[in-house]
Design a protein around this motif. Structure first.
Motif, PDB file in Angstrom:
ATOM      1  N   LEU A 178      -1.029   5.015  11.327  1.00 26.51           N
ATOM      2  CA  LEU A 178      -1.202   3.639  11.781  1.00 26.51           C
ATOM      3  C   LEU A 178      -2.433   3.552  12.680  1.00 26.51           C
ATOM      4  O   LEU A 178      -2.610   4.393  13.567  1.00 26.51           O
ATOM      5  N   PRO A 179      -3.292   2.556  12.484  1.00 24.40           N
ATOM      6  CA  PRO A 179      -4.511   2.456  13.302  1.00 24.40           C
ATOM      7  C   PRO A 179      -4.231   2.260  14.787  1.00 24.40           C
ATOM      8  O   PRO A 179      -5.041   2.658  15.624  1.00 24.40           O
ATOM      9  N   GLU A 180      -3.080   1.685  15.133  1.00 22.52           N
ATOM     10  CA  GLU A 180      -2.758   1.434  16.544  1.00 22.52           C
ATOM     11  C   GLU A 180      -2.185   2.660  17.251  1.00 22.52           C
ATOM     12  O   GLU A 180      -2.112   2.691  18.478  1.00 22.52           O
ATOM     13  N   ILE A 228       1.422   0.716  18.764  1.00 24.91           N
ATOM     14  CA  ILE A 228       2.111  -0.212  17.870  1.00 24.91           C
ATOM     15  C   ILE A 228       3.490  -0.579  18.408  1.00 24.91           C
ATOM     16  O   ILE A 228       4.020  -1.656  18.116  1.00 24.91           O
ATOM     17  N   LYS A 288       2.413   1.463   5.806  1.00 28.16           N
ATOM     18  CA  LYS A 288       1.118   1.847   6.377  1.00 28.16           C
ATOM     19  C   LYS A 288      -0.050   1.035   5.820  1.00 28.16           C
ATOM     20  O   LYS A 288      -1.209   1.371   6.069  1.00 28.16           O
ATOM     21  N   HIS A 289       0.268  -0.060   5.130  1.00 24.25           N
ATOM     22  CA  HIS A 289      -0.798  -0.941   4.637  1.00 24.25           C
ATOM     23  C   HIS A 289      -1.350  -1.762   5.799  1.00 24.25           C
ATOM     24  O   HIS A 289      -0.593  -2.271   6.629  1.00 24.25           O
ATOM     25  N   THR A 290      -2.661  -1.907   5.848  1.00 32.04           N
ATOM     26  CA  THR A 290      -3.301  -2.615   6.958  1.00 32.04           C
ATOM     27  C   THR A 290      -4.191  -3.744   6.444  1.00 32.04           C
ATOM     28  O   THR A 290      -4.586  -3.765   5.274  1.00 32.04           O
ATOM     29  N   ARG A 309      -8.597  -2.914  12.124  1.00 34.38           N
ATOM     30  CA  ARG A 309      -7.490  -2.710  11.210  1.00 34.38           C
ATOM     31  C   ARG A 309      -6.163  -2.890  11.958  1.00 34.38           C
ATOM     32  O   ARG A 309      -5.988  -2.394  13.071  1.00 34.38           O
ATOM     33  N   SER A 310      -5.247  -3.616  11.334  1.00 31.89           N
ATOM     34  CA  SER A 310      -3.954  -3.878  11.963  1.00 31.89           C
ATOM     35  C   SER A 310      -2.836  -3.641  10.961  1.00 31.89           C
ATOM     36  O   SER A 310      -2.965  -3.977   9.778  1.00 31.89           O
ATOM     37  N   SER A 311      -1.721  -3.109  11.450  1.00 32.19           N
ATOM     38  CA  SER A 311      -0.563  -2.819  10.593  1.00 32.19           C
ATOM     39  C   SER A 311       0.258  -4.093  10.399  1.00 32.19           C
ATOM     40  O   SER A 311       1.413  -4.195  10.840  1.00 32.19           O
ATOM     41  N   VAL A 312      -0.331  -5.057   9.714  1.00 32.09           N
ATOM     42  CA  VAL A 312       0.287  -6.380   9.578  1.00 32.09           C
ATOM     43  C   VAL A 312       1.612  -6.305   8.833  1.00 32.09           C
ATOM     44  O   VAL A 312       2.593  -6.950   9.224  1.00 32.09           O
TER      45      VAL A 312
END
Length: 219
Positions: free
Chosen positions: A36-38, A42, A95-97, A104-107
């Motif tokens: 995850l980018p965060e 997160i 894990k799609h962002t 990039r965000s884990s929307v």
């Protein structure tokens, strides 16, 4: 009609479906953060999504005042349907962002967490009134199931981490089974909970019919 033990077990499994998805997401974070980018940040964002999900019980309360108790059973089935769907979607898209504000965000994870928060929080105001149809000892089973809704994800996470030498080694190492399989397992628990509720609903309905017939026969 099932025995007292059978009803108790049905009620326990029913209670498992209350908060298992939210508890499961947090229990799985150590296996997710590296993708995850965060990172671990997160957790704070997911906390906000969960708090926003708490609006759902308020909405249910408004609708219940308008439509009465007839809303409870369909709402319970809806809770399980959305919970299972969100867990399946998490197994695919966790894990799609997306690019948000240049970052990039884990929307997908955030939105689906908000979705399970809405149904999990609503379960608190829907499950208990239904359980009150049964004797008090069976209601205790619901409380036990709710308590286990945090224990079961923890156990799954411990088993998962056994492939990497323990919980502390889970971050960045190789778990016994992947994240998608974990969320599928949560979906299967929710499916079992929904089937337990369906059985309990049939038992309750049969009991009401039998009581009504008895009252008619004595008049």
């Amino acid at each position: 009609m099932p025995s007292n033990v059978g009803v108790y077990l049905h009620m326990l499994v029913f209670g498992l479906g209350s908060w298992i998805a939210i508890n499961g997401i947090y229990a799985e974070l150590p296996f997710m953060v590296n993708d995850l980018p965060e990172g671990y940040a997160i957790a704070a964002t997911l906390g906000v999504a969960i708090q926003l999900g708490n609006v759902a019980p308020l909405l249910y309360g408004v609708l219940r005042r308008r439509y009465g108790g007839s809303l409870a059973i369909p709402t319970t089935y809806f809770i399980f349907l959305i919970g299972i769907a969100c867990c399946i979607l998490l197994s695919i898209f966790w894990k799609h962002t997306l690019l948000v504000g240049g970052k990039r965000s884990s929307v997908a994870l955030i939105v689906l967490t908000g979705g399970v928060a809405m149904v999990d929080s609503t379960s608190s105001v829907v499950f208990w009134p239904f359980a009150s149809r049964f004797p008090s000892d069976k209601v205790i089973a619901l409380a036990t199931g709710e308590a286990l809704s945090s224990t079961v994800p923890g156990i799954l996470s411990l088993i998962q981490s056994s492939g990497s030498g323990g919980v502390c080694a889970s971050n960045g190492s190789h778990p016994l089974f992947p994240v998608p399989l974990y969320f599928v397992a949560l979906a299967l628990v929710l499916l079992a909970s929904s089937l337990a509720f369906h059985s309990l609903h049939r038992i309750s309905s049969a009991s009401i019919v039998a009581t009504a017939a008895s009252c008619v026969s004595t008049t």
